[in-house]
Scaffold this motif. Structure first.
Motif: not given
Length: 136
Positions: A53-69
């Protein structure tokens, strides 16, 4: 959603750098800008379902390494910027994990239906009365 700031801070990576803006010479010397990095996939706080759910909803917040920034450079103090960044992350995660209530369809009551039809009938009579006045 059983996580708190203390548990969250164990899994957070911080990067600091010099911040622009107010502060005078302090800006040139002190690294007060905080960049918070959080890995959803490596977190032990969330179940697999919550991670999806988090991966789906926070897709725009991930950087190129796949971390929430989360970046914060509003305060002059690094400590205050860290606190604000953690608060923003917790807010972000709680909003992403929130599931809205499912709307239940309700039936219109007989009384409200009758009242609506009665008001329509009265309105119709009122307009009909206006029409008769113009013809004569």
């Amino acid at each position: 959603m059983n996580f708190n700031k203390a548990d969250l801070q164990k899994e957070i990576l911080y990067k600091t750098s010099r911040s622009g803006g107010k502060g005078g010479q302090n800006v040139n010397k002190v690294s007060s800008k905080v960049e918070l990095l959080f890995s959803v996939s490596n977190s032990a706080l969330f179940s697999d379902e919550e991670k999806d759910l988090l991966n789906q909803k926070l897709q725009s917040r991930f950087n190129k390494d796949g971390l929430v920034q989360v970046i914060c450079d509003e305060e002059r103090s690094q400590y205050l910027n860290k606190e604000k960044a953690v608060e923003r992350l917790t807010l972000l995660l709680t909003k992403a994990l929130h599931k809205p209530k499912v709307r239940k369809a309700t039936k219109i009551s007989k009384a409200s239906k009758a009242a609506r039809l009665e008001s329509k009938r009265l309105n119709s009579i009122k307009k009909e009365g206006r029409r008769k006045g113009l013809e004569e």
